[in-house]
Design an enzyme around this catalytic site. Structure first.
Site, PDB file in Angstrom:
ATOM      1  N   ASP A 265       0.823  -1.219   0.000  1.00 46.73           N
ATOM      2  CA  ASP A 265       0.000   0.000   0.000  1.00 46.73           C
ATOM      3  C   ASP A 265       0.856   1.267   0.000  1.00 46.73           C
ATOM      4  O   ASP A 265       0.550   2.223   0.718  1.00 46.73           O
ATOM      5  CB  ASP A 265      -0.958   0.006   1.195  1.00 46.73           C
TER       6      ASP A 265
ATOM      7  N   ASP B 157      -0.386  -4.381  -3.845  1.00 44.48           N
ATOM      8  CA  ASP B 157      -1.417  -3.327  -3.927  1.00 44.48           C
ATOM      9  C   ASP B 157      -0.799  -1.943  -3.700  1.00 44.48           C
ATOM     10  O   ASP B 157      -1.376  -1.102  -3.005  1.00 44.48           O
ATOM     11  CB  ASP B 157      -2.520  -3.570  -2.881  1.00 44.48           C
TER      12      ASP B 157
END
Length: 319
Positions: free
Chosen positions: A161, A182
């Site tokens: 992230d 991600d």
């Protein structure tokens, strides 16, 4: 006579000094950036403040004037937040590799970021923003939740992230973004132009996790004239939201991009709702013959829609 002869030389010296001092300001004005106030952050004590957050705190609430915060080279070990009531801030280093904002935190994606931009009309330039926590938990380097945010020649680094591109209209130009899982996520509508995306995943980690939840949302991640590199293998994205939208336009893809290209996060029901596409991408990872059937080869007409106009960029993106 000697005094008269030296006078022109004194004027030249003064002019040269002024030119050095004002080079950055003159360049910014020429590129449609200007400001009312300049704040210098310098760890040596030669500036107005020694850390970045103090400089931001000095900007008045409900600010209406452009404030240029110049960060001198150094490693700034601090969490930085630009609050919602402080728009029109330009945060600029002199050189990306030597102007580093760093922290080590993990867990909540809204609390772990090293830098959080909550205000609108923000510009970041020549900064390295990193979260050094590493693998094992969510660890955001940069969170962008304000509208009309721009980043130029910034380096954004973490593992999971990395960039929480949360909401709003954003423009990233010539930026380097690194992570494994991600690492570009959120529900903003953002254009990544001439950016370098680097995956450090070793097991097909997803580059993007775009969070569009309804077909009515005009959000998505759009990569234009960029490049993807990595250390082993990765996918282009997986759907955080059922209507996740990610497009790659004229982007170089190295062989780290796996043949199937995209991952459904174990949710086959999203095959009919996500919008994942590629147009005129090239490199060993761009071969679409093995792509999942629910991704798209974009037409020229579909690709042509991807421009600064889609985020009303002409009204706020600087030249």
């Amino acid at each position: 006579m000697a005094i008269n002869e030296s006078f022109p030389m004194i004027l030249i010296a003064i002019a040269l000094c002024c030119l050095v001092v004002n080079t950055e300001a003159r360049w910014m004005i020429g590129n449609k950036l200007s400001w009312k106030r300049v704040i210098v952050v310098d760890q040596s004590g030669k500036g107005d403040y020694k850390n970045i957050q103090e400089a931001i705190d000095s900007v008045p609430s409900n600010n209406v004037e452009s404030v240029f915060i110049r960060v001198e080279p150094g490693v700034y070990k601090e969490k930085v937040t630009v609050p919602e009531d402080k728009p029109f801030i330009i945060l600029s280093g002199r050189k990306t590799e030597t102007t580093i904002i760093t922290w080590n935190d993990n867990g909540d994606i809204w609390k772990s970021p090293t830098v959080s931009i909550l205000a609108s009309d923000f510009v970041g330039r020549y900064l390295t923003i990193q979260n050094t926590y590493g693998a094992g938990a969510k660890a955001v380097a940069l969170r962008v939740a304000g509208d009309r945010a721009e980043f130029y020649a910034c380096k954004i680094v973490s593992y999971q992230d990395t960039l929480l591109d949360e909401q709003g209209r954003h423009f990233y130009n010539n930026c380097y973004i690194e992570g494994a899982t991600d690492f570009i996520c959120g529900n903003a509508v953002s254009i990544f132009q001439n950016c370098h995306i680097h995956s450090i995943s070793t097991q097909n980690g997803a580059i993007t996790a775009q969070h569009r939840t309804t077909p009515a949302e005009e959000t998505g991640f759009f990569f234009v004239d960029s490049k993807i590199t990595g250390v082993k293998s990765c996918t282009l994205g997986r759907p955080w939201g059922p209507y996740s939208r990610v497009l790659f336009i004229r982007t170089y893809m190295s062989n780290v991009v796996v043949p199937q290209g995209w991952d459904d996060w174990g949710k086959p029901s999203m095959h009919s709702t996500v919008y994942y596409g590629e147009y005129e991408c090239y490199g060993p990872g761009a071969n679409r013959s093995g792509r999942v059937e629910w991704s798209r080869s974009l037409t020229t007409e579909e690709a042509s829609i991807i421009s600064k106009d889609m985020i009303d960029g002409k009204s706020w993106i600087k030249a």
